[in-house]
Design a protein around this motif. Structure first.
Motif, PDB file in Angstrom:
ATOM      1  N   THR A 147      17.769   6.069   3.548  1.00  0.00           N
ATOM      2  CA  THR A 147      17.405   6.087   4.973  1.00  0.00           C
ATOM      3  C   THR A 147      18.617   6.189   5.893  1.00  0.00           C
ATOM      4  OG1 THR A 147      17.350   3.660   5.010  1.00  0.00           O
ATOM      5  CG2 THR A 147      15.260   4.807   4.608  1.00  0.00           C
ATOM      6  N   GLN A 148      19.811   6.368   5.318  1.00  0.00           N
ATOM      7  CA  GLN A 148      21.024   6.449   6.130  1.00  0.00           C
ATOM      8  C   GLN A 148      21.445   7.894   6.385  1.00  0.00           C
ATOM      9  OE1 GLN A 148      23.557   4.237   3.510  1.00  0.00           O
ATOM     10  NE2 GLN A 148      23.402   2.364   4.726  1.00  0.00           N
ATOM     11  N   GLN A 149      22.075   8.102   7.528  1.00  0.00           N
ATOM     12  CA  GLN A 149      22.720   9.384   7.788  1.00  0.00           C
ATOM     13  C   GLN A 149      24.110   9.357   7.144  1.00  0.00           C
ATOM     14  OE1 GLN A 149      25.029   9.506  11.565  1.00  0.00           O
ATOM     15  NE2 GLN A 149      23.101   8.728  12.425  1.00  0.00           N
ATOM     16  N   PRO A 150      24.825  10.491   7.107  1.00  0.00           N
ATOM     17  CA  PRO A 150      26.138  10.525   6.447  1.00  0.00           C
ATOM     18  C   PRO A 150      27.134   9.477   6.971  1.00  0.00           C
ATOM     19  CG  PRO A 150      25.380  12.746   6.816  1.00  0.00           C
ATOM     20  CD  PRO A 150      24.386  11.831   7.510  1.00  0.00           C
ATOM     21  N   GLU A 180       8.846   7.224  -1.001  1.00  0.00           N
ATOM     22  CA  GLU A 180      10.260   7.597  -1.124  1.00  0.00           C
ATOM     23  C   GLU A 180      11.163   6.720  -0.265  1.00  0.00           C
ATOM     24  OE1 GLU A 180      11.991   9.744  -3.168  1.00  0.00           O
ATOM     25  OE2 GLU A 180      10.069   9.822  -4.197  1.00  0.00           O
ATOM     26  N   LEU A 181      10.692   6.374   0.937  1.00  0.00           N
ATOM     27  CA  LEU A 181      11.498   5.544   1.843  1.00  0.00           C
ATOM     28  C   LEU A 181      11.214   4.051   1.659  1.00  0.00           C
ATOM     29  CD1 LEU A 181      11.535   7.671   5.122  1.00  0.00           C
ATOM     30  CD2 LEU A 181      13.112   7.698   3.179  1.00  0.00           C
ATOM     31  N   ALA A 230       9.992   8.387  11.153  1.00  0.00           N
ATOM     32  CA  ALA A 230       9.011   8.433  10.059  1.00  0.00           C
ATOM     33  C   ALA A 230       8.303   7.086   9.914  1.00  0.00           C
ATOM     34  CB  ALA A 230       9.703   8.812   8.749  1.00  0.00           C
ATOM     35  N   LEU A 231       9.046   6.002  10.038  1.00  0.00           N
ATOM     36  CA  LEU A 231       8.443   4.666   9.971  1.00  0.00           C
ATOM     37  C   LEU A 231       7.487   4.458  11.140  1.00  0.00           C
ATOM     38  CD1 LEU A 231       8.283   1.826   8.690  1.00  0.00           C
ATOM     39  CD2 LEU A 231      10.288   1.218  10.100  1.00  0.00           C
ATOM     40  N   VAL A 237       0.905  -1.143   0.000  1.00  0.00           N
ATOM     41  CA  VAL A 237       0.000   0.000   0.000  1.00  0.00           C
ATOM     42  C   VAL A 237       0.946   1.195   0.000  1.00  0.00           C
ATOM     43  CG1 VAL A 237      -1.877   1.180   1.198  1.00  0.00           C
ATOM     44  CG2 VAL A 237      -1.648  -1.289   1.405  1.00  0.00           C
ATOM     45  N   ARG A 238       1.522   1.464  -1.133  1.00  0.00           N
ATOM     46  CA  ARG A 238       2.573   2.461  -1.187  1.00  0.00           C
ATOM     47  C   ARG A 238       2.132   3.636  -2.038  1.00  0.00           C
ATOM     48  NH1 ARG A 238       8.139   0.308  -3.296  1.00  0.00           N
ATOM     49  NH2 ARG A 238       8.012  -0.967  -1.463  1.00  0.00           N
ATOM     50  N   ASN A 239       2.313   4.834  -1.532  1.00  0.00           N
ATOM     51  CA  ASN A 239       2.054   6.028  -2.315  1.00  0.00           C
ATOM     52  C   ASN A 239       3.392   6.515  -2.835  1.00  0.00           C
ATOM     53  OD1 ASN A 239       1.545   8.523  -3.370  1.00  0.00           O
ATOM     54  ND2 ASN A 239       0.109   9.114  -1.776  1.00  0.00           N
TER      55      ASN A 239
END
Length: 129
Positions: free
Chosen positions: A35-38, A12-13, A49-50, A3-5
């Motif tokens: 989904t990773q930080q630097p 996006e994620l 967000a999840l 169920v993805r928009n």
């Protein structure tokens, strides 16, 4: 179950819904460049967000969508373990399901059932205008 928009943060994620019921909602999200930080580990904001997406959809499963919107009021998260790749799974279960608010416990785990993040999200049930 997908169920993805595509044109939203969920798309996006690459979040996917795995189980949807009124007392338990399970969804997954890949850990990778989006989904990773630097530093190359899962970004805390992606985990949040999840978690909020899981709480929002879990609330939606418990209300009349013709009459109400589920809206996040408050969320907290404790990031207990880092993750560099693979898949994380969020499982939302209710602490409280009221008429105007709901509070959800969201546990985010990895493929080995190790706890990555624990979150609590309070949702408002807002009448549509």
């Amino acid at each position: 179950m997908q169920v993805r928009n595509k044109d939203s943060l969920v798309g996006e994620l690459e979040m996917d819904y795995v189980e949807l019921s009124s007392n338990r909602l399970v969804m997954t999200m890949p850990v990778g460049p989006k989904t990773q930080q630097p530093a190359g580990i899962l970004h805390g904001g992606a985990s949040v967000a999840l978690a909020e997406t899981a709480a929002t959809m879990a609330t939606a499963m418990n209300i009349d969508p013709q009459k109400y919107h589920p809206v996040g009021m408050e969320i907290n998260a404790n990031h207990v373990r880092s993750k560099t790749n693979g898949i994380v799974t969020a499982t939302a279960t209710p602490f409280h399901k009221g008429r105007t608010t709901m509070v959800w416990d969201i546990q985010i785990t990895d493929e080995n059932e190790k706890l990555i993040c624990v979150s609590r999200c309070t949702m408002a049930v807002v009448p549509k205008k």
